[in-house]
Design a protein around this motif. Structure first.
Motif, PDB file in Angstrom:
ATOM      1  N   THR A  10       7.471  -8.367  -0.549  1.00 35.84           N
ATOM      2  CA  THR A  10       5.856  -7.967  -0.298  1.00 35.84           C
ATOM      3  C   THR A  10       5.108  -8.896   0.716  1.00 35.84           C
ATOM      4  O   THR A  10       4.419  -8.574   1.735  1.00 35.84           O
ATOM      5  CB  THR A  10       5.292  -8.218  -1.470  1.00 35.84           C
TER       6      THR A  10
ATOM      7  N   LEU B  12       3.511  -7.602   4.292  1.00 39.77           N
ATOM      8  CA  LEU B  12       2.044  -7.248   4.060  1.00 39.77           C
ATOM      9  C   LEU B  12       1.155  -7.248   5.192  1.00 39.77           C
ATOM     10  O   LEU B  12       0.640  -6.373   5.682  1.00 39.77           O
ATOM     11  CB  LEU B  12       1.430  -8.050   2.728  1.00 39.77           C
TER      12      LEU B  12
ATOM     13  N   LEU C 196       4.370  -0.345  -3.303  1.00 37.17           N
ATOM     14  CA  LEU C 196       2.917   0.056  -4.148  1.00 37.17           C
ATOM     15  C   LEU C 196       1.916  -0.809  -3.213  1.00 37.17           C
ATOM     16  O   LEU C 196       0.774  -0.410  -3.184  1.00 37.17           O
ATOM     17  CB  LEU C 196       2.962  -0.354  -5.641  1.00 37.17           C
ATOM     18  N   MET C 197       2.277  -2.171  -3.214  1.00 38.58           N
ATOM     19  CA  MET C 197       1.265  -3.062  -2.381  1.00 38.58           C
ATOM     20  C   MET C 197       1.061  -2.634  -1.175  1.00 38.58           C
ATOM     21  O   MET C 197      -0.283  -2.685  -0.772  1.00 38.58           O
ATOM     22  CB  MET C 197       2.241  -4.344  -2.599  1.00 38.58           C
TER      23      MET C 197
ATOM     24  N   SER D 250      -1.058   0.527  -1.208  1.00 36.75           N
ATOM     25  CA  SER D 250      -2.613   0.364  -1.771  1.00 36.75           C
ATOM     26  C   SER D 250      -3.446  -0.483  -0.639  1.00 36.75           C
ATOM     27  O   SER D 250      -4.659   0.061  -0.381  1.00 36.75           O
ATOM     28  CB  SER D 250      -2.518  -0.248  -3.031  1.00 36.75           C
ATOM     29  N   VAL D 251      -2.823  -1.580  -0.248  1.00 39.56           N
ATOM     30  CA  VAL D 251      -3.708  -2.045   0.726  1.00 39.56           C
ATOM     31  C   VAL D 251      -4.121  -1.172   2.051  1.00 39.56           C
ATOM     32  O   VAL D 251      -5.592  -1.516   2.456  1.00 39.56           O
ATOM     33  CB  VAL D 251      -2.924  -3.422   1.359  1.00 39.56           C
TER      34      VAL D 251
ATOM     35  N   VAL E 121      -6.903   1.392   1.195  1.00 41.88           N
ATOM     36  CA  VAL E 121      -8.091   0.849   0.953  1.00 41.88           C
ATOM     37  C   VAL E 121      -8.574   0.644   2.302  1.00 41.88           C
ATOM     38  O   VAL E 121      -9.716   0.656   2.730  1.00 41.88           O
ATOM     39  CB  VAL E 121      -8.119  -0.170  -0.120  1.00 41.88           C
TER      40      VAL E 121
ATOM     41  N   LEU F 108      -0.443 -11.856  -5.751  1.00 41.55           N
ATOM     42  CA  LEU F 108      -0.060 -10.564  -5.030  1.00 41.55           C
ATOM     43  C   LEU F 108      -0.101  -9.218  -6.095  1.00 41.55           C
ATOM     44  O   LEU F 108      -0.806  -8.274  -5.717  1.00 41.55           O
ATOM     45  CB  LEU F 108       1.333 -10.482  -4.430  1.00 41.55           C
TER      46      LEU F 108
ATOM     47  N   MET G 126      -2.710  -6.314  -6.062  1.00 40.96           N
ATOM     48  CA  MET G 126      -2.581  -4.803  -6.025  1.00 40.96           C
ATOM     49  C   MET G 126      -3.312  -4.171  -7.256  1.00 40.96           C
ATOM     50  O   MET G 126      -3.827  -3.005  -6.909  1.00 40.96           O
ATOM     51  CB  MET G 126      -0.918  -4.635  -6.293  1.00 40.96           C
TER      52      MET G 126
ATOM     53  N   LEU H  35      -6.738  -3.695  -6.528  1.00 41.56           N
ATOM     54  CA  LEU H  35      -7.036  -2.423  -5.342  1.00 41.56           C
ATOM     55  C   LEU H  35      -7.024  -1.229  -6.171  1.00 41.56           C
ATOM     56  O   LEU H  35      -7.885  -0.281  -5.872  1.00 41.56           O
ATOM     57  CB  LEU H  35      -5.985  -2.802  -4.190  1.00 41.56           C
TER      58      LEU H  35
END
Lengths: 267, 318
Positions: free
Chosen positions: A61, A65, A165-166, A169-170, A173, B21, B25, B28
């Motif tokens: 992640t 990211l 998912l991370m 979602s980031v 947004v 992290l 998540m 968010l």
């Protein structure tokens, strides 16, 4: 050899291929179910195994990211600008924001995140697992049954899901924020209208389909490459061929999910 | 040997970082879900408005009810009532409900491109607020319904234009006439030929003009001659000037004569005053004459009485 026998042999070969293809899918689904069952069992998160799991999650992640966020922000800015300027020139600026949110947030960002995680994490993880098959120690591990799944495959699969998912979602947004800033600038007076537009887009059905799509894509990109390699470790056609088949299966599954989400959203 | 992931490169504060992290998540995802719920108006108290229309084509769940261009409500449900009319159930947030009054009018407008909008108009904002669950008839305005009329009118227009510009049309005949007139204008007699329609009359007018020119030349000579007669050295004007000089002299003589007359009049005035005195004396003379006349009359009467010379004055009885 007569033509009739050659046709029969071709047909039987085709049927055999289809059966093998279906059997391969079944084994992948079976392995995926096993991994998911392990993921939801509390024993997975014992202190001894937790470190490897956290390490994989972090490695999957954190480094990706920043990169993915920067790339998706750049791509989003370019697309948002193009859509806004084009819509304005045609006098359709009232539909521009809706189009931006629908195209980017609902469709492109999840797909891009899934592919990014697949190429950066899960396919290399599958290659690692495949490489283990060539080592003599794998035999010992295989004898231990679920230990291979437990110690090597499960952390990587969960790390892939978390990363997907991370990133999604980031980026979603961030794209929503960028769309607002591109359309209204640094003012708060557009917030009501923007919120109204977002509310109109994210109907209950669309929201559920969106969440399901992201979750399913994360499962697909995490499990299919790993399961494909685990499924055919002893095949004589070579490791590259096995990974390629896993890749094709993963793309096919992503395509199906994307098509189903489009049908659910717009038909 | 199978490599353990944690053994490859240890990460400091791994648990904290992964927890951060995962927390990010969750934040968010949770924040996005809450934002979408807020955007959908989940946390907002609403009141219900039912719009009844005979046709709900183009109306979708989630579309806006607008007032002055601002969305103040959202279609939640569309259903058919027992009479077969469409019931459009609209959720109006209570903070925006004050724009809707009992006298508000609702319209369902379909644009030419198929875009549909539900609009509210509140003419009198001092009326009572619209109650919760109110049922109102919605007026349908369909721009696309005007298209057949528009096409029909355009068709008529094109037909009229076709008949107007056809080879047998009056416009075409007029253009032919105009062309003939233009040809005549370009002919020998120009506009005169176009005005008279034939060359003979045009030629007559040209002849008349020539004769008029000749006449004008003669008039010009006469005028020059008259000029010499009037303004020449022996002309009427110089003679008149001499006559005026003579008249001036005559007037001077007349003025002298008048002065003499004035003196005569003064003398006459003296004579008149003498005459007035004489007239006064004549009054007395007159009185004496009257007395003498009366006496003579009396005498005549006496003579008549004594010696009647008169005509027969006897009265005869019948």
């Amino acid at each position: 050899m007569t033509p009739t026998t050659s046709r029969q042999s071709a047909l039987s070969e085709l049927g055999g291929s289809a059966l093998r293809w279906l059997a391969g899918w079944w084994r992948i689904v079976h392995l995926g179910a096993q991994i998911l069952a392990l993921a939801v069992s509390p024993s997975t998160y014992r202190l001894a195994d937790r470190s490897a799991l956290l390490h994989q999650i972090y490695l999957s992640t954190a480094p990706n990211l920043m990169w993915f966020t920067a790339l998706s922000a750049l791509l989003s800015l370019v697309l948002i600008r193009i859509v806004l300027v084009t819509a304005f020139s045609y006098g359709l600026s009232q539909y521009a924001l809706e189009m931006v949110v629908r195209v980017l947030v609902l469709e492109l960002i999840p797909l891009t995140a899934a592919l990014f995680v697949a190429f950066r994490c899960t396919i290399p993880y599958a290659a690692e697992i495949g490489a283990m098959g060539t080592q003599p120690e794998l035999g010992a591990l295989k004898l231990q049954g679920t230990d291979l799944l437990h110690h090597e495959v499960l952390p990587r699969a969960l790390a892939g899901m978390c990363a997907m998912l991370m990133l999604a979602s980031v980026s979603c947004v961030l794209t929503l924020v960028l769309a607002y800033l591109s359309a209204y600038g640094f003012t708060r007076w557009g917030f009501e209208g923007y919120t109204h537009t977002v509310g109109q887009i994210f109907e209950p059905a669309v929201s559920i389909i969106f969440l399901l799509k992201i979750v399913l894509m994360s499962v697909i990109v995490s499990l299919i490459p790993l399961a494909s390699v685990l499924n055919e470790p002893g095949r004589t056609r070579g490791r590259a061929s096995v990974e390629m088949r896993g890749l094709v299966r993963m793309f096919l599954a992503i395509l199906l999910i994307e098509a189903a989400s489009l049908v659910g959203n717009y038909y | 040997m199978v490599q353990d992931a944690s053994a490859v490169s240890p990460v400091a504060h791994l648990e904290f970082k992964v927890a951060a992290l995962l927390l990010l998540m969750l934040l968010l995802v949770g924040g996005s879900v809450l934002y979408v719920m807020y955007a959908r108006g989940v946390f907002e108290p609403t009141q219900q408005l039912v719009l009844v229309s005979d046709d709900s084509e183009g109306v979708k769940v989630g579309m806006d009810l607008t007032f002055s261009g601002f969305p103040i409500g959202r279609v939640r449900r569309i259903e058919l009532d027992p009479e077969g009319d469409a019931r459009i159930v609209v959720d109006v947030p209570q903070k925006d409900a004050h724009w809707l009054r009992t006298s508000s009018v609702f319209t369902l407008v379909r644009g030419v491109l198929g875009n549909t909008g539900i609009r509210a108009y509140s003419g009198v904002l001092s009326d009572a607020p619209l109650p919760d669950g109110a049922v109102r008839k919605v007026l349908v305005g369909d721009a696309s319904a005007e298209i057949p009329h528009l096409v029909s009118a355009a068709h008529d227009l094109v037909q009229n234009l076709t008949s107007l510009t056809g080879p047998d049309s009056s416009l075409s005949a007029s253009l032919v006439n105009l062309q003939a007139s233009t040809e005549k204008l370009k002919g020998q007699h120009g506009a005169l030929g176009a005005l008279f329609g034939n060359d003979k009359d045009a030629r007559k007018l040209v002849d008349a003009l020539d004769r008029t020119n000749a006449l004008l030349a003669r008039v010009d000579g006469i005028a020059a001659h008259a000029d010499a007669q009037v303004f020449g050295t022996d002309g009427a004007v110089s003679q008149s000037r001499a006559a005026i000089a003579q008249l001036d002299e005559a007037l001077a003589d007349a003025r002298a004569t008048l002065k003499k007359v004035d003196a005569v009049l003064q003398e006459t005035q003296g004579i008149a005053s003498n005459v007035r005195v004489a007239t006064t004396d004549l009054g007395a003379l007159r009185a004496e004459v009257e007395v003498s006349l009366r006496k003579v009359e009396h005498l005549v009467d006496e003579v008549n009485r004594k010696w009647p010379f008169a005509r027969d004055t006897e009265l005869k009885l019948p």
